[in-house]
Motif scaffolding. Structure first.
Motif, PDB file in Angstrom:
ATOM      1  N   PHE A   1       0.893  -1.169   0.265  1.00 54.57           N
ATOM      2  CA  PHE A   1       0.004   0.185   0.081  1.00 54.57           C
ATOM      3  C   PHE A   1       0.954   1.019   0.042  1.00 54.57           C
ATOM      4  N   ASP A   2       2.157   1.299   0.072  1.00 55.60           N
ATOM      5  CA  ASP A   2       2.960   2.508  -0.218  1.00 55.60           C
ATOM      6  C   ASP A   2       2.513   3.576  -1.355  1.00 55.60           C
ATOM      7  N   GLU A   3       2.084   2.825  -2.248  1.00 60.40           N
ATOM      8  CA  GLU A   3       1.692   3.673  -3.352  1.00 60.40           C
ATOM      9  C   GLU A   3       0.067   3.835  -3.588  1.00 60.40           C
ATOM     10  N   GLY A   4      -0.629   3.311  -2.631  1.00 56.99           N
ATOM     11  CA  GLY A   4      -2.064   3.311  -2.619  1.00 56.99           C
ATOM     12  C   GLY A   4      -2.786   2.092  -3.303  1.00 56.99           C
ATOM     13  N   ALA A   5      -3.954   1.932  -3.193  1.00 54.53           N
ATOM     14  CA  ALA A   5      -4.947   1.114  -3.657  1.00 54.53           C
ATOM     15  C   ALA A   5      -4.817   0.865  -5.078  1.00 54.53           C
ATOM     16  N   ARG A   6      -4.949   2.055  -5.783  1.00 56.30           N
ATOM     17  CA  ARG A   6      -4.827   1.996  -7.152  1.00 56.30           C
ATOM     18  C   ARG A   6      -3.666   1.359  -8.020  1.00 56.30           C
ATOM     19  N   GLU A   7      -2.729   1.694  -7.265  1.00 61.05           N
ATOM     20  CA  GLU A   7      -1.385   1.139  -7.859  1.00 61.05           C
ATOM     21  C   GLU A   7      -1.340  -0.307  -7.545  1.00 61.05           C
ATOM     22  N   LEU A   8      -1.661  -0.920  -6.388  1.00 66.06           N
ATOM     23  CA  LEU A   8      -1.758  -2.182  -6.071  1.00 66.06           C
ATOM     24  C   LEU A   8      -2.387  -2.881  -7.165  1.00 66.06           C
ATOM     25  N   ALA A   9      -3.776  -2.309  -7.336  1.00 60.38           N
ATOM     26  CA  ALA A   9      -4.766  -2.871  -8.391  1.00 60.38           C
ATOM     27  C   ALA A   9      -3.832  -2.933 -10.005  1.00 60.38           C
ATOM     28  N   ARG A  10      -3.142  -2.022 -10.236  1.00 64.30           N
ATOM     29  CA  ARG A  10      -2.368  -1.975 -11.516  1.00 64.30           C
ATOM     30  C   ARG A  10      -1.549  -3.314 -11.503  1.00 64.30           C
ATOM     31  N   LEU A  11      -0.807  -3.643 -10.222  1.00 65.30           N
ATOM     32  CA  LEU A  11       0.204  -4.453 -10.021  1.00 65.30           C
ATOM     33  C   LEU A  11      -0.427  -5.907 -10.324  1.00 65.30           C
ATOM     34  N   GLN A  12      -1.759  -5.799  -9.853  1.00 65.17           N
ATOM     35  CA  GLN A  12      -2.426  -7.111 -10.153  1.00 65.17           C
ATOM     36  C   GLN A  12      -2.977  -7.323 -11.581  1.00 65.17           C
ATOM     37  N   ASN A  13      -3.499  -6.115 -12.076  1.00 65.73           N
ATOM     38  CA  ASN A  13      -4.170  -6.295 -13.322  1.00 65.73           C
ATOM     39  C   ASN A  13      -3.376  -6.035 -14.750  1.00 65.73           C
TER      40      ASN A  13
ATOM     41  N   ILE B   1       1.529   2.338   9.857  1.00 68.01           N
ATOM     42  CA  ILE B   1       2.984   2.336   9.429  1.00 68.01           C
ATOM     43  C   ILE B   1       3.106   2.443   7.783  1.00 68.01           C
ATOM     44  N   VAL B   2       1.980   3.265   7.228  1.00 68.68           N
ATOM     45  CA  VAL B   2       1.999   3.328   6.095  1.00 68.68           C
ATOM     46  C   VAL B   2       1.644   4.818   5.711  1.00 68.68           C
ATOM     47  N   SER B   3       2.083   5.687   4.723  1.00 63.00           N
ATOM     48  CA  SER B   3       1.496   7.057   4.589  1.00 63.00           C
ATOM     49  C   SER B   3       0.040   7.088   4.491  1.00 63.00           C
ATOM     50  N   ALA B   4      -0.515   8.101   4.979  1.00 66.48           N
ATOM     51  CA  ALA B   4      -2.078   8.328   5.070  1.00 66.48           C
ATOM     52  C   ALA B   4      -2.532   8.207   3.374  1.00 66.48           C
ATOM     53  N   ASP B   5      -1.672   8.677   2.623  1.00 63.91           N
ATOM     54  CA  ASP B   5      -2.138   8.655   1.083  1.00 63.91           C
ATOM     55  C   ASP B   5      -2.247   7.318   0.597  1.00 63.91           C
ATOM     56  N   GLY B   6      -1.462   6.283   1.139  1.00 62.00           N
ATOM     57  CA  GLY B   6      -1.277   5.041   0.640  1.00 62.00           C
ATOM     58  C   GLY B   6      -2.490   4.418   1.100  1.00 62.00           C
ATOM     59  N   VAL B   7      -3.109   4.649   2.330  1.00 63.50           N
ATOM     60  CA  VAL B   7      -4.418   3.696   2.737  1.00 63.50           C
ATOM     61  C   VAL B   7      -5.625   4.707   2.766  1.00 63.50           C
ATOM     62  N   LYS B   8      -5.680   5.880   2.033  1.00 67.61           N
ATOM     63  CA  LYS B   8      -6.773   6.599   2.031  1.00 67.61           C
ATOM     64  C   LYS B   8      -7.968   5.827   1.336  1.00 67.61           C
ATOM     65  N   GLY B   9      -9.266   6.074   2.058  1.00 67.52           N
ATOM     66  CA  GLY B   9     -10.520   5.342   1.624  1.00 67.52           C
ATOM     67  C   GLY B   9     -10.523   3.827   2.037  1.00 67.52           C
ATOM     68  N   LEU B  10      -9.417   3.239   2.769  1.00 64.26           N
ATOM     69  CA  LEU B  10      -9.471   2.025   2.964  1.00 64.26           C
ATOM     70  C   LEU B  10      -9.693   1.635   4.433  1.00 64.26           C
ATOM     71  N   ALA B  11     -10.368   0.533   4.877  1.00 64.22           N
ATOM     72  CA  ALA B  11     -10.441   0.203   6.220  1.00 64.22           C
ATOM     73  C   ALA B  11      -9.896  -1.152   6.386  1.00 64.22           C
ATOM     74  N   PHE B  12      -9.054  -1.394   7.370  1.00 64.95           N
ATOM     75  CA  PHE B  12      -8.140  -2.602   7.829  1.00 64.95           C
ATOM     76  C   PHE B  12      -9.024  -3.406   8.798  1.00 64.95           C
ATOM     77  N   LYS B  13      -9.455  -4.332   8.621  1.00 64.67           N
ATOM     78  CA  LYS B  13     -10.157  -5.297   9.780  1.00 64.67           C
ATOM     79  C   LYS B  13      -9.397  -6.244  10.468  1.00 64.67           C
TER      80      LYS B  13
END
Length: 603
Positions: free
Chosen positions: A157-169, A232-244
């Protein structure tokens, strides 16, 4: 955007600005060597199943916390400790995907039922060869390694959820385009993020689980990261996410898999523990199951439903193959393979075709060193060469000179002192009134080693080596704090979120104090011992403090650092390190390792 073999010409990130980082005998976490007495592996199958035997051994190969280390890591980051039967230890050079690929491929030999899984942090905080290209090289390498599945880690999540989705897809980077003519196709394996929810939809951002199937054998995998990722991750990296919660999430999806008829389940958990020994083949079940391991994974393992048959973990960069009792009191395998591709774990899961479940009394697990005495995998050599060619114009540039290794380990490390001094010097350029600098230890990813990695010569620090040390592109920020706030920041190292696992900040020259580890909580920082330039801290005075942007946002459990005034944002932290090395070293006068004597430790 069209492909190009020279992506640095278009970069608008830090890279662009700077153009103008003995296959071993097992630690055996065996629950029991024998199969259940009711049957043997060769027993005839259940009538009507069409199988030749009731029991089928399934090989589970796993690793974690690769962090984009495609090339062999250097210094202590590239070694593991082997424990001999007589109690002595030796260190073994380990790691590098050319060797990891060979070891995994050799381990799979003769195993028709083999799965390869990972416990998160495959990318993020990566050396230059991967980090410069937003970790596309690492995804390519993992595809070639035939990785089947991984959980997400906090660094995904260092570069956010959108970048993670790009690594996946797949797809070209949104601002920097494609790096090669082939483009980027993404991961061939699923990333699992069962406990990471979109705050709006309340649904997992990626698949919560995945099922491996071969003939009549089915094994389900549930993937989670630590609930504390936002800390432990920058706020921008986890913006809009909830960790359960990890346990609640795993138990929820274990029930769902059971309803689908999948009874053999492995949890991939990016959270871990600390074994009592640094040796990767230490028997952490001696004298009893779980006795040799502590930390968050112990409570997690004790509460995850017995429906889960094994836990592959990570995050702490430790090595262990242990058993910890599940809520029903039955031993269950819990493993971790250190970090940086230096180890892999080989676990045997014995699948019972009659029940569809794992016969847990037959599970055995062992960690093995990724030694460098095996042939390099040619496809990995080719991959590394391709990306190194693209990175060379940036990475090979000399930025400084050192007289010896500068280690990054220890409560106070020589490299931590050096980086804090570099940020103080840079801060004084921005504002001459800057008084001190503080650096989080987790932001220092590798040591600086004297021995040449390539053709640069011994003692030369290249930009690639600097990038490996500080790969996050955090900015250097200046803020004003009262003396009272500064004292509180130091106490937050060992209290609040950091009570159980202290995060001792690295401090610039002139700041000294005593850390008394015989005490508890905030009292471990001896207030009366804190000095700046030899003078006690004035609780009512204002101090100008340099930190990186992660700490300036209150990261790593330092909320007071998020309360500073008169913010001034500078260039990135690697620029500060580069400028300091360039200004203070030369081939004739290299920098010597700092003595790391600013914090007095009482144990």
């Amino acid at each position: 955007m069209p492909a190009t073999s020279q992506p640095h010409r278009r970069r608008r990130s830090r890279t662009y600005r700077l153009l103008t980082a003995a296959a071993s005998i097992a630690t055996v976490g065996a629950l029991a060597a024998a199969l259940p007495s009711a049957a043997s592996a060769g027993e005839k199958g259940k009538p009507g199943t069409g199988t030749s035997g009731r029991y089928q051994d399934v090989q589970l190969l796993s690793f974690n916390d690769l962090h984009g280390n495609l090339e062999p890591p250097t210094g202590s980051s590239g070694r593991v400790t082997h424990l001999h039967e007589d109690g002595t230890t030796t260190t073994v050079d380990a790691g590098g995907v050319e060797y990891l690929a060979t070891h995994l491929r050799q381990a799979r030999g003769g195993n028709k039922y083999s799965i390869t899984a990972a416990g998160g942090d495959m990318v993020g905080a990566s050396p230059l060869i991967s980090g410069l290209f937003h970790d596309e090289p690492t995804i390519e390498a993992l595809n070639k390694l035939d990785l089947d599945v991984t959980s997400v880690g906090n660094h995904e999540f260092d570069e956010g959820a959108r970048e993670l989705a790009r690594l996946q897809n797949g797809g070209c980077h949104p601002t920097e385009g494609c790096y090669t003519d082939e483009g980027f196709t993404g991961a061939d394996f699923p990333y699992l993020a069962a406990n990471v929810l979109d705050e709006k939809t309340r649904k997992p951002i990626l698949k919560p689980y995945w099922v491996w199937k071969k003939k009549d054998v089915k094994v389900g995998f549930i993937g989670v990261t630590l609930e504390g990722t936002p800390d432990i991750v920058s706020a921008d990296g986890v913006k809009g996410l909830a960790f359960k919660d990890e346990v609640e999430t795993i138990n929820k999806y274990a029930k769902e898999l059971q309803r689908q008829g999948v009874k053999s389940i492995v949890a991939l958990i990016h959270e871990g523990g600390s074994p009592a020994s640094a040796a990767y083949n230490y028997d952490c079940d001696s004298p009893g199951p779980g006795d040799g391991i502590s930390g968050p994974i112990v409570d997690i393992a004790k509460n995850v439903t017995p429906q889960v048959d094994a836990l592959v973990t990570g995050h702490t960069h430790a090595a262990y193959a242990c058993t910890i009792n599940d809520p029903a009191g039955k031993p269950r395998t819990v493993t971790s393979a250190a970090s940086f591709g230096r180890l892999y774990t080989d676990t045997t899961l014995t699948y019972d075709r009659w029940t569809g479940d794992i016969a847990r009394t037959a599970v055995k697990s062992a960690n093995h060193a990724v030694t460098r005495d095996v042939p390099k995998a040619p496809d990995m050599t080719e991959l590394i060469s391709k990306w190194n060619t693209l990175a060379a114009p940036i990475g090979n540039r000399a930025i400084g000179y050192i007289s010896a290794d500068i280690p990054s380990t220890g409560t106070e490390s020589p490299l931590g002192d050096l980086i804090a001094d570099a940020q103080l010097a840079y801060g004084k350029q921005l504002d001459p009134e800057t008084d001190l600098a503080l650096m989080n230890p987790g932001g220092i990813r590798a040591p600086l080693t004297y021995a040449a990695k390539g053709a640069e010569g011994d003692g030369v620090v290249t930009y690639a080596e600097g990038f490996t040390v500080q790969p996050f592109a955090n900015t250097v920020n200046l803020q004003d704090f009262t003396g009272e706030q500064l004292v509180q920041v130091l106490k937050e190292q060992v209290s609040g979120a950091n009570t159980a696992s202290p995060k001792v900040l690295q401090v610039s020259s002139g700041l000294t104090y005593t850390l008394d580890l015989t005490k508890t909580g905030a009292d471990r920082v001896v207030t009366d011992s804190i000095r700046l330039g030899g003078a006690p801290i004035d609780l009512t005075a204002t101090y100008r403090v340099a930190t990186n942007s992660f700490l300036a946002g209150g990261g790593d459990g330092f909320p007071t650092l998020g309360e500073g005034a008169n913010d001034l944002v500078g260039a990135d932290d690697l620029t500060a390190l580069e400028q300091y090395l360039t200004a203070n070293s030369s081939p004739a006068s290299p920098i010597a390792p700092p003595t790391a004597n600013r914090i007095t430790i009482v144990r």
